[in-house]
Design a protein around this motif. Sequence first.
Motif, PDB file in Angstrom:
ATOM      1  N   VAL A   1       0.853  -1.178   0.000  1.00  0.00           N
ATOM      2  CA  VAL A   1       0.000   0.000   0.000  1.00  0.00           C
ATOM      3  C   VAL A   1       0.893   1.234   0.000  1.00  0.00           C
ATOM      4  N   ASP A   2       1.011   1.873  -1.151  1.00  0.00           N
ATOM      5  CA  ASP A   2       1.842   3.060  -1.280  1.00  0.00           C
ATOM      6  C   ASP A   2       1.051   4.299  -0.903  1.00  0.00           C
ATOM      7  N   VAL A   3       1.773   5.289  -0.406  1.00  0.00           N
ATOM      8  CA  VAL A   3       1.166   6.585  -0.117  1.00  0.00           C
ATOM      9  C   VAL A   3       1.292   7.434  -1.373  1.00  0.00           C
ATOM     10  N   VAL A   4       0.170   8.004  -1.812  1.00  0.00           N
ATOM     11  CA  VAL A   4       0.154   8.846  -2.999  1.00  0.00           C
ATOM     12  C   VAL A   4      -0.124  10.276  -2.551  1.00  0.00           C
ATOM     13  N   THR A   5       0.528  11.233  -3.195  1.00  0.00           N
ATOM     14  CA  THR A   5       0.352  12.640  -2.854  1.00  0.00           C
ATOM     15  C   THR A   5      -0.210  13.398  -4.048  1.00  0.00           C
ATOM     16  N   GLN A   6      -0.471  14.660  -3.844  1.00  0.00           N
ATOM     17  CA  GLN A   6      -0.938  15.530  -4.918  1.00  0.00           C
ATOM     18  C   GLN A   6       0.005  15.440  -6.125  1.00  0.00           C
ATOM     19  N   GLU A   7       1.313  15.369  -5.845  1.00  0.00           N
ATOM     20  CA  GLU A   7       2.314  15.360  -6.906  1.00  0.00           C
ATOM     21  C   GLU A   7       2.345  14.033  -7.678  1.00  0.00           C
ATOM     22  N   THR A   8       2.013  12.924  -7.018  1.00  0.00           N
ATOM     23  CA  THR A   8       2.146  11.615  -7.665  1.00  0.00           C
ATOM     24  C   THR A   8       0.816  10.986  -8.064  1.00  0.00           C
ATOM     25  N   PHE A   9      -0.307  11.590  -7.670  1.00  0.00           N
ATOM     26  CA  PHE A   9      -1.628  10.989  -7.885  1.00  0.00           C
ATOM     27  C   PHE A   9      -1.906  10.674  -9.359  1.00  0.00           C
TER      28      PHE A   9
ATOM     29  N   VAL B   1      -6.487  -4.832   6.462  1.00  0.00           N
ATOM     30  CA  VAL B   1      -7.375  -5.425   5.456  1.00  0.00           C
ATOM     31  C   VAL B   1      -6.872  -5.066   4.056  1.00  0.00           C
ATOM     32  N   LEU B   2      -6.531  -3.798   3.855  1.00  0.00           N
ATOM     33  CA  LEU B   2      -6.049  -3.359   2.542  1.00  0.00           C
ATOM     34  C   LEU B   2      -4.655  -3.905   2.249  1.00  0.00           C
ATOM     35  N   ALA B   3      -3.825  -4.032   3.269  1.00  0.00           N
ATOM     36  CA  ALA B   3      -2.493  -4.606   3.064  1.00  0.00           C
ATOM     37  C   ALA B   3      -2.624  -6.052   2.590  1.00  0.00           C
ATOM     38  N   ALA B   4      -3.533  -6.806   3.202  1.00  0.00           N
ATOM     39  CA  ALA B   4      -3.756  -8.191   2.786  1.00  0.00           C
ATOM     40  C   ALA B   4      -4.309  -8.248   1.368  1.00  0.00           C
TER      41      ALA B   4
ATOM     42  N   ARG C   1      -3.858  -7.867 -10.000  1.00  0.00           N
ATOM     43  CA  ARG C   1      -5.107  -7.383 -10.604  1.00  0.00           C
ATOM     44  C   ARG C   1      -5.557  -6.033 -10.080  1.00  0.00           C
ATOM     45  N   LEU C   2      -5.021  -5.624  -8.923  1.00  0.00           N
ATOM     46  CA  LEU C   2      -5.484  -4.409  -8.269  1.00  0.00           C
ATOM     47  C   LEU C   2      -4.328  -3.740  -7.543  1.00  0.00           C
ATOM     48  N   LYS C   3      -4.147  -2.461  -7.804  1.00  0.00           N
ATOM     49  CA  LYS C   3      -3.150  -1.669  -7.089  1.00  0.00           C
ATOM     50  C   LYS C   3      -3.868  -0.964  -5.944  1.00  0.00           C
ATOM     51  N   VAL C   4      -3.261  -0.960  -4.759  1.00  0.00           N
ATOM     52  CA  VAL C   4      -3.880  -0.333  -3.589  1.00  0.00           C
ATOM     53  C   VAL C   4      -2.967   0.787  -3.094  1.00  0.00           C
ATOM     54  N   VAL C   5      -3.528   1.986  -2.974  1.00  0.00           N
ATOM     55  CA  VAL C   5      -2.766   3.143  -2.489  1.00  0.00           C
ATOM     56  C   VAL C   5      -3.606   3.913  -1.476  1.00  0.00           C
ATOM     57  N   GLU C   6      -2.957   4.821  -0.750  1.00  0.00           N
ATOM     58  CA  GLU C   6      -3.728   5.673   0.152  1.00  0.00           C
ATOM     59  C   GLU C   6      -3.320   7.126  -0.002  1.00  0.00           C
ATOM     60  N   VAL C   7      -4.291   8.000   0.254  1.00  0.00           N
ATOM     61  CA  VAL C   7      -4.102   9.446   0.182  1.00  0.00           C
ATOM     62  C   VAL C   7      -4.503  10.024   1.537  1.00  0.00           C
ATOM     63  N   ASP C   8      -3.609  10.796   2.145  1.00  0.00           N
ATOM     64  CA  ASP C   8      -3.924  11.482   3.396  1.00  0.00           C
ATOM     65  C   ASP C   8      -4.717  12.739   3.063  1.00  0.00           C
TER      66      ASP C   8
ATOM     67  N   LEU D   1     -16.829   3.626  -2.031  1.00  0.00           N
ATOM     68  CA  LEU D   1     -17.338   2.958  -0.839  1.00  0.00           C
ATOM     69  C   LEU D   1     -16.925   3.794   0.362  1.00  0.00           C
ATOM     70  N   VAL D   2     -17.837   4.029   1.287  1.00  0.00           N
ATOM     71  CA  VAL D   2     -17.513   4.820   2.460  1.00  0.00           C
ATOM     72  C   VAL D   2     -17.592   3.946   3.700  1.00  0.00           C
ATOM     73  N   GLY D   3     -16.540   4.007   4.523  1.00  0.00           N
ATOM     74  CA  GLY D   3     -16.524   3.280   5.786  1.00  0.00           C
ATOM     75  C   GLY D   3     -15.670   2.034   5.742  1.00  0.00           C
ATOM     76  N   ALA D   4     -15.212   1.637   6.924  1.00  0.00           N
ATOM     77  CA  ALA D   4     -14.403   0.427   7.056  1.00  0.00           C
ATOM     78  C   ALA D   4     -15.300  -0.797   6.907  1.00  0.00           C
ATOM     79  N   ARG D   5     -14.710  -1.892   6.479  1.00  0.00           N
ATOM     80  CA  ARG D   5     -15.449  -3.138   6.329  1.00  0.00           C
ATOM     81  C   ARG D   5     -14.465  -4.297   6.420  1.00  0.00           C
ATOM     82  N   PRO D   6     -14.946  -5.480   6.812  1.00  0.00           N
ATOM     83  CA  PRO D   6     -14.058  -6.646   6.855  1.00  0.00           C
ATOM     84  C   PRO D   6     -13.638  -7.059   5.442  1.00  0.00           C
ATOM     85  N   LYS D   7     -12.567  -7.816   5.361  1.00  0.00           N
ATOM     86  CA  LYS D   7     -12.010  -8.191   4.062  1.00  0.00           C
ATOM     87  C   LYS D   7     -13.017  -8.949   3.203  1.00  0.00           C
ATOM     88  N   ARG D   8     -13.772  -9.844   3.789  1.00  0.00           N
ATOM     89  CA  ARG D   8     -14.748 -10.619   3.018  1.00  0.00           C
ATOM     90  C   ARG D   8     -15.764  -9.701   2.343  1.00  0.00           C
ATOM     91  N   ARG D   9     -16.269  -8.729   3.099  1.00  0.00           N
ATOM     92  CA  ARG D   9     -17.254  -7.784   2.527  1.00  0.00           C
ATOM     93  C   ARG D   9     -16.602  -6.896   1.471  1.00  0.00           C
TER      94      ARG D   9
END
Length: 111
Positions: free
Chosen positions: A7-15, A44-47, A55-62, A93-101
């Motif tokens: 899970v990489d951190v993405v910023t305004q500059e790299t988005f 959950v997102l790391a897993a 198939r899917l890239k996962v990143v986060e934005v503060d 999607l808004v809100g936390a959820r378990p991995k299965r959901r």
Amino acid sequence: MNVSADVDVVTQETFDAEVLGADRPVLVKFTADWCGPCRQLKPVLAALATEEGDRLKVVEVDVDNNPEITVRYGVLATPTLMVFQAGEPVKSLVGARPKRRLRQDLEDVLG
């Protein structure tokens, strides 16, 4: 700048390059340090990133450090998960959820 697994951190500059220019769907977690549900979602997102990395890239934005992106995509709550395909937001999607959901919610994207 790895936060955890893939899970990489993405910023305004790299988005634009990291998300809009990606060669596969990207799950963006709009997050904040002070957000409890965001912290719950982190493993959950790391897993998911580890299991579905081909198939899917996962990143986060503060949201606090990147207000321009947050406003551009109308993010009003954290955590907000937004899936981008071919440079366009296709699911939110808004809100936390378990991995299965989360997997169920992403079935149409993961195929």
